[in-house]
Design an enzyme around this catalytic site. Structure first.
Site, mmCIF file in Angstrom:
data_model
loop_
_atom_site.group_PDB
_atom_site.id
_atom_site.type_symbol
_atom_site.label_atom_id
_atom_site.label_comp_id
_atom_site.label_asym_id
_atom_site.label_seq_id
_atom_site.Cartn_x
_atom_site.Cartn_y
_atom_site.Cartn_z
ATOM 1 N N GLY A 10 1.618 -1.418 0.140
ATOM 2 C CA GLY A 10 -0.411 -0.244 -0.508
ATOM 3 C C GLY A 10 1.046 1.245 -0.231
ATOM 4 N N SER A 124 -4.567 6.523 13.835
ATOM 5 C CA SER A 124 -5.176 7.321 12.873
ATOM 6 C C SER A 124 -5.553 9.009 14.487
ATOM 7 C CB SER A 124 -6.183 7.657 12.239
ATOM 8 O OG SER A 124 -6.329 8.087 12.061
ATOM 9 N N TYR A 149 -14.699 3.451 10.147
ATOM 10 C CA TYR A 149 -13.807 3.483 10.033
ATOM 11 C C TYR A 149 -13.154 3.623 11.999
ATOM 12 C CZ TYR A 149 -9.110 4.838 8.889
ATOM 13 O OH TYR A 149 -7.483 5.268 8.856
ATOM 14 N N LYS A 153 -10.641 1.210 14.786
ATOM 15 C CA LYS A 153 -9.595 1.344 14.712
ATOM 16 C C LYS A 153 -9.048 2.007 16.080
ATOM 17 C CE LYS A 153 -6.507 2.192 10.961
ATOM 18 N NZ LYS A 153 -5.829 1.492 10.697
HETATM 19 P P1 NAD Z 1 -3.264 1.221 1.643
HETATM 20 O O1 NAD Z 1 -4.419 0.870 1.389
HETATM 21 O O2 NAD Z 1 -2.621 1.873 0.546
HETATM 22 O O3 NAD Z 1 -3.080 0.286 2.652
HETATM 23 C C1 NAD Z 1 -3.416 -0.650 2.764
HETATM 24 C C2 NAD Z 1 -3.082 -1.754 1.940
HETATM 25 O O4 NAD Z 1 -3.381 -2.956 3.039
HETATM 26 C C3 NAD Z 1 -3.186 -2.201 1.440
HETATM 27 O O5 NAD Z 1 -2.146 -2.306 0.271
HETATM 28 C C4 NAD Z 1 -4.081 -3.453 0.925
HETATM 29 O O6 NAD Z 1 -4.142 -4.016 0.013
HETATM 30 C C5 NAD Z 1 -3.787 -3.723 2.314
HETATM 31 N N1 NAD Z 1 -4.757 -4.965 3.055
HETATM 32 C C6 NAD Z 1 -5.957 -4.194 3.244
HETATM 33 N N2 NAD Z 1 -6.528 -5.543 4.442
HETATM 34 C C7 NAD Z 1 -5.612 -5.847 3.815
HETATM 35 C C8 NAD Z 1 -6.302 -7.800 4.564
HETATM 36 N N3 NAD Z 1 -7.017 -8.481 5.212
HETATM 37 N N4 NAD Z 1 -4.908 -8.794 4.539
HETATM 38 C C9 NAD Z 1 -4.296 -8.593 4.108
HETATM 39 N N5 NAD Z 1 -3.859 -7.154 3.190
HETATM 40 C C10 NAD Z 1 -4.508 -6.277 2.762
HETATM 41 O O7 NAD Z 1 -3.748 2.507 2.768
HETATM 42 P P2 NAD Z 1 -2.230 3.411 3.164
HETATM 43 O O8 NAD Z 1 -3.230 4.224 3.597
HETATM 44 O O9 NAD Z 1 -0.440 3.138 3.493
HETATM 45 O O10 NAD Z 1 -2.783 2.858 5.339
HETATM 46 C C11 NAD Z 1 -1.916 2.026 5.472
HETATM 47 C C12 NAD Z 1 -2.498 2.295 7.088
HETATM 48 O O11 NAD Z 1 -2.398 3.415 7.327
HETATM 49 C C13 NAD Z 1 -3.954 1.630 7.087
HETATM 50 O O12 NAD Z 1 -3.991 1.188 8.729
HETATM 51 C C14 NAD Z 1 -4.677 2.818 7.894
HETATM 52 O O13 NAD Z 1 -5.877 2.782 8.126
HETATM 53 C C15 NAD Z 1 -3.645 3.767 8.185
HETATM 54 N N6 NAD Z 1 -3.817 5.153 8.353
HETATM 55 C C16 NAD Z 1 -4.043 5.837 7.672
HETATM 56 C C17 NAD Z 1 -3.518 6.974 7.100
HETATM 57 C C18 NAD Z 1 -4.121 7.512 5.750
HETATM 58 O O14 NAD Z 1 -4.803 9.087 5.302
HETATM 59 N N7 NAD Z 1 -3.381 7.492 4.701
HETATM 60 C C19 NAD Z 1 -4.174 7.918 7.867
HETATM 61 C C20 NAD Z 1 -4.308 7.048 9.769
HETATM 62 C C21 NAD Z 1 -4.123 5.900 9.036
HETATM 63 N N1 UFG Z 2 -11.319 17.853 1.794
HETATM 64 C C1 UFG Z 2 -12.010 18.682 0.454
HETATM 65 N N2 UFG Z 2 -12.120 18.311 -0.956
HETATM 66 C C2 UFG Z 2 -12.090 16.975 -0.764
HETATM 67 C C3 UFG Z 2 -11.258 15.781 0.286
HETATM 68 C C4 UFG Z 2 -11.025 16.494 0.876
HETATM 69 O O1 UFG Z 2 -12.102 19.722 0.683
HETATM 70 O O2 UFG Z 2 -11.970 15.787 -2.178
HETATM 71 C C5 UFG Z 2 -10.937 18.981 2.824
HETATM 72 C C6 UFG Z 2 -12.075 18.065 4.454
HETATM 73 O O3 UFG Z 2 -12.964 18.133 4.459
HETATM 74 C C7 UFG Z 2 -10.848 18.658 4.776
HETATM 75 C C8 UFG Z 2 -9.446 18.702 4.243
HETATM 76 O O4 UFG Z 2 -9.469 18.595 3.305
HETATM 77 O O5 UFG Z 2 -10.767 19.661 5.333
HETATM 78 C C9 UFG Z 2 -8.388 16.579 4.339
HETATM 79 O O6 UFG Z 2 -9.228 15.764 4.169
HETATM 80 P P1 UFG Z 2 -9.223 14.037 3.668
HETATM 81 O O7 UFG Z 2 -9.875 13.566 3.387
HETATM 82 O O8 UFG Z 2 -7.761 14.475 3.233
HETATM 83 O O9 UFG Z 2 -8.509 13.746 5.301
HETATM 84 P P2 UFG Z 2 -9.214 14.277 6.634
HETATM 85 O O10 UFG Z 2 -8.602 14.879 7.481
HETATM 86 O O11 UFG Z 2 -10.722 14.176 6.633
HETATM 87 O O12 UFG Z 2 -8.867 12.349 6.858
HETATM 88 C C10 UFG Z 2 -7.397 11.921 6.828
HETATM 89 C C11 UFG Z 2 -7.966 10.177 6.842
HETATM 90 C C12 UFG Z 2 -8.449 9.572 8.010
HETATM 91 C C13 UFG Z 2 -7.857 9.993 9.270
HETATM 92 C C14 UFG Z 2 -7.405 11.352 9.287
HETATM 93 C C15 UFG Z 2 -6.872 11.653 10.390
HETATM 94 O O13 UFG Z 2 -9.003 9.519 5.204
HETATM 95 O O14 UFG Z 2 -8.410 7.902 7.547
HETATM 96 O O15 UFG Z 2 -6.877 11.547 7.695
HETATM 97 O O16 UFG Z 2 -5.855 10.898 10.402
HETATM 98 F F1 UFG Z 2 -8.410 9.129 10.378
#
Ligand code: NAD
Ligand code: UFG
Length: 337
Positions: A10, A124, A149, A153
């Site tokens: 990912g 998160s 979601y 977490k």
């Molecule tokens: P991502 O979707 O790119 O990566 C997650 C990976 O996990 C993917 O490759 C997916 O194929 C794999 N996966 C999902 N379910 C699985 C399963 N049951 N078995 C094996 N593989 C599985 O997401 P990311 O942005 O790289 O996020 C990584 C982690 O960080 C996640 O747990 C996400 O919730 C957490 N997180 C992400 C953000 C963000 O904004 N990107 C913010 C806070 C927390």
């Molecule tokens: N936003 C827009 N337009 C879009 C997407 C987002 O205006 O198309 C705005 C949102 O309203 C927010 C800001 O941009 O004000 C950031 O939004 P994101 O969706 O990029 O991020 P969030 O803070 O909503 O959420 C992200 C992850 C969650 C995680 C959280 C805190 O998606 O999984 O950060 O880590 F929980």
């Protein structure tokens, strides 16, 4: 000994795997490719000039996990695998609790059986809910996440705390990410969401590269300096550096440790648009719409605990984040496909 990375294909996981390889670790990846491409791992291997052991498998599958732990000497697990779309979690909550919660339970059971009890979990900032004041310190009580979601977490955090309380052999890091963005400086790996991006930065970069017409700004009537939502964007390279330091710290200190990984600075949606315009020299067309359900007005970290205890501090500024995002997007307009 090797490090097992779940979700290593990912967005964040692939950057993590690259950093581990560069730091000299042996790496095993488990990913079911439900939200990623095998190509990301190939590119990581190309950049690092080193290979990883890759398993296309699901963390909910105990037999599969036991066979992986049976085949390799694993010192710790970095657990990124999970589903992360807030909107989808509202529509399909069972899918989220099954994948994120049951998946983590199966992983911990398999780790216990294999005698591996060091775990770094991708949590998160969403676990804080909507706190009364900023910045958010780890001492702020966890709030009420507004969607399945976020609750998945928080549930996993609680499970892991109970596990460490019951068995002092466990060492666990709960890393609360703020808003990860950016890409590796090579421009060869980056964020490649399936379908329409939910998050701001991948959406803007797809607008700039011409894949989408205009950004929709979700609300310009928040009590923030320009009315749009404010977030703490953190470069994915800083984030993975935090994991390396957390992993080393928990190898010396059992128990559960919670660290925020953020920069401590908030930027608005309009700030992000301006930075993209400056970095790319291109326009970012946008329309204003109503607020998105479940969004908070502002959210940024107090990252001082990670500095005090891990010696970690984010080093990249917003322009770096946008430059690196843009390099990846420009070189790969259609992501990995
Ligand atoms: P991502 O979707 O790119 O990566 C997650 C990976 O996990 C993917 O490759 C997916 O194929 C794999 N996966 C999902 N379910 C699985 C399963 N049951 N078995 C094996 N593989 C599985 O997401 P990311 O942005 O790289 O996020 C990584 C982690 O960080 C996640 O747990 C996400 O919730 C957490 N997180 C992400 C953000 C963000 O904004 N990107 C913010 C806070 C927390
Ligand atoms: N936003 C827009 N337009 C879009 C997407 C987002 O205006 O198309 C705005 C949102 O309203 C927010 C800001 O941009 O004000 C950031 O939004 P994101 O969706 O990029 O991020 P969030 O803070 O909503 O959420 C992200 C992850 C969650 C995680 C959280 C805190 O998606 O999984 O950060 O880590 F929980």
């Amino acid at each position: 000994m090797a490090i097992l990375v779940t979700g290593g294909a990912g967005y964040i996981g692939s950057h993590m795997v690259l950093s581990l390889l560069v730091n000299g670790y042996d790496v095993i990846v488990i990913d079911n490719l439900s939200n990623s491409s095998r190509e990301s791992v190939r590119r990581v291997e190309q950049i690092a000039k080193k290979s990883v052991v890759f398993y296309d498998g699901d963390i909910r599958d105990r037999d599969f996990l036991d066979s992986v732990f049976g085949r390799h000497e694993v010192s710790e697990v970095l657990h990124f695998a999970g589903l992360k779309s807030v909107g989808e979690s509202v529509l399909e909550p069972l899918k989220y609790y099954d994948n994120n919660v049951s998946g983590t339970l199966a992983l911990c059971e398999a780790m216990n059986t294999a005698g591996v009890r060091r775990l770094v979990f991708s949590s998160s900032a969403t676990v804080y809910g909507d706190p009364a004041s900023m910045p958010i310190h780890e001492g702020v009580p966890t709030g009420q996440p507004t969607n399945p979601y976020g609750r998945s977490k928080l549930m996993v955090e609680e499970v892991l705390k109970d596990l460490a309380a019951a068995d002092s052999q466990w060492s666990i890091a709960l890393l609360r990410y703020f808003n990860p963005v950016g890409a590796h400086v090579s421009g060869k790996i980056g964020e490649d969401p399936f379908g329409i991006p939910n998050n701001l930065v991948p959406f803007i970069s797809q607008v700039v590269v011409g894949r989408r017409e205009a950004l929709t700004i979700y609300g310009n009537d928040y009590p923030t300096p320009d009315g749009t939502g404010v977030r703490d964007y953190i470069h994915v390279e800083d984030l993975v550096e935090g994991h390396v330091l957390a992993m080393r710290a928990i190898s010396r200190k059992p128990g559960v440790h919670v660290w925020n990984l953020g920069t401590g600075r908030g930027y608005s949606v309009l700030d992000m648009i301006e930075t993209f315009k400056k970095v790319t020299g291109k326009d970012v067309p946008y329309v204003i719409a109503g607020r998105r359900d479940g969004d908070v007005a502002e959210c940024w970290a107090d990252p001082s605990k990670a500095l005090d205890e891990l010696g970690w501090k984010a080093g990249h500024c917003l322009s770096d984040m946008v430059e690196d995002t843009w390099r990846w997007q420009k070189n790969n307009p259609n992501g990995y496909s």
